[in-house]
Design an enzyme around this catalytic site. Structure first.
Site, PDB file in Angstrom:
ATOM      1  N   ASP A   1       0.834  -1.207   0.000  1.00  0.00           N
ATOM      2  CA  ASP A   1       0.000   0.000   0.000  1.00  0.00           C
ATOM      3  C   ASP A   1       0.872   1.261   0.000  1.00  0.00           C
ATOM      4  O   ASP A   1       0.662   2.180   0.807  1.00  0.00           O
ATOM      5  CB  ASP A   1      -0.939   0.023   1.212  1.00  0.00           C
ATOM      6  CG  ASP A   1      -1.641  -1.303   1.432  1.00  0.00           C
ATOM      7  OD1 ASP A   1      -2.052  -1.921   0.428  1.00  0.00           O
ATOM      8  OD2 ASP A   1      -1.784  -1.727   2.596  1.00  0.00           O
TER       9      ASP A   1
ATOM     10  N   GLU B   1     -11.195  -1.464  -3.709  1.00  0.00           N
ATOM     11  CA  GLU B   1     -10.529  -0.777  -2.603  1.00  0.00           C
ATOM     12  C   GLU B   1      -9.345   0.017  -3.144  1.00  0.00           C
ATOM     13  O   GLU B   1      -9.092   0.055  -4.346  1.00  0.00           O
ATOM     14  CB  GLU B   1     -10.057  -1.783  -1.546  1.00  0.00           C
ATOM     15  CG  GLU B   1      -8.987  -2.762  -2.049  1.00  0.00           C
ATOM     16  CD  GLU B   1      -8.566  -3.784  -1.004  1.00  0.00           C
ATOM     17  OE1 GLU B   1      -9.297  -3.970  -0.012  1.00  0.00           O
ATOM     18  OE2 GLU B   1      -7.500  -4.403  -1.197  1.00  0.00           O
TER      19      GLU B   1
END
Length: 319
Positions: free
Chosen positions: A19, A201
């Protein structure tokens, strides 16, 4: 790595940092943060160049709680500067309910976000007319400014059975409260968004030539993880779901010939000279994942140069 080292595209750049997020501040400095393998806090590093972030000192600016909220699964931090202060948006769970993931906000009023003091602002607050947002598994929040308004985009799971992760958008009243009720942007419609889990997401916005491109990640976090995209016109009402067109197929996915597996959860940043749009993403370099993919640390931050088609749409290519 020195500040002048050449940045190599589409190969492991910062190891075991999923991420990944890079922000370039107004002074030209680049900041990096990401999910740590232990999911136990938030660290920042800074450099004059993107390549230099690899070996820049990493400073833990906030650590998870021992109990209660924000005590486990500290995920996907993003560092932003808005309303005259620094903010970190991240998600975390409760040690007594590890999947009670919710979005939280940290604030720093000091000039330097690495040496400054971070204050917990608590869970992101929904608008007064919204009774739904952040009541279930919510994560991967990002913010962006467009024509004087700040927008908050996040993933949240809703379902009466096995949970489905959708993307929502709202305008922001402040850095930690929304002004408008949630609007559904996308739900996992296609087969490539439904492998392992039904997931949308990791949103992030890229602006170019009168268009807004919102990339996001889909499916489970193993080798089937991939990147989808929504497109809107810069003059459109961004809170109208009809303003956004969803690409039928993923714009980036596994390429075994390049040994890049499960690319996703990206952000965008400009090159030092401002001429290139760079995509920062994570991916794996092996197909065999030991244990639960979520807890396997071998998701590495990588960088890609975004190319542009004649019609102004982005091209994400490993070549």
């Amino acid at each position: 790595m020195s500040e002048n080292t050449e940045l190599k595209y589409n190969e492991p750049w910062i190891l075991q940092r999923a991420d990944p997020f890079v922000y370039r501040h107004t002074d030209g400095m680049y900041y990096f943060t990401a999910s740590l393998p232990e999911y136990n806090g938030i660290a920042l590093r800074r450099s004059k160049t993107i390549a230099g972030l690899k070996d820049a000192e990493e400073v833990m600016v906030w650590k998870k709680h021992d109990k209660g909220i924000m005590s486990v699964h500290i995920w996907a931090p993003e560092l932003h500067y808005l309303f005259g202060k620094w903010y970190i948006y991240f998600a975390g769970g409760d040690i007594d309910d590890i999947w009670a993931i919710r979005p939280y906000v940290l604030e720093c009023a000091d000039e330097d976000p690495i040496t400054g003091t971070w204050v917990e602002k608590g869970k992101m607050q929904r608008s007064d007319d919204d009774e739904f947002s952040f009541e279930d598994f919510s994560l991967d929040a990002t913010v962006f400014e467009h024509r004087g308004e700040w927008y908050y985009v996040w993933a949240e799971k809703v379902s009466v059975g096995r949970k489905i992760s959708n993307l929502y958008i709202a305008k922001m009243e402040s850095a930690y409260k929304l002004k408008t009720a949630q609007v559904l942007l996308t739900t996992p419609d296609y087969d490539w968004e439904r492998i392992g889990f039904w997931v949308n997401e990791g949103p992030y916005l890229l602006k170019h030539d009168g268009k807004l491109f919102l990339t996001y990640s889909a499916s489970e976090t193993g080798i089937d993880y991939c990147v989808g995209m929504l497109t809107a016109d810069e003059d459109a009402d961004l809170l109208d779901p009809a303003s956004w067109k969803k690409s039928r197929y993923p714009v980036l996915r596994t390429d075994a010939s390049k040994q890049i597996y499960g690319p996703g959860h990206n952000c965008f940043v400009k090159s030092e000279d401002g001429t290139k749009d760079l995509m920062v993403y994570h991916a794996r370099t092996e197909t065999e994942i030991i244990g639960d993919p979520l807890y396997n640390p071998n998701r590495h931050a990588m960088v890609m140069e975004v190319k542009w088609a004649e019609d102004g749409t982005p091209i994400f290519s490993y070549d």
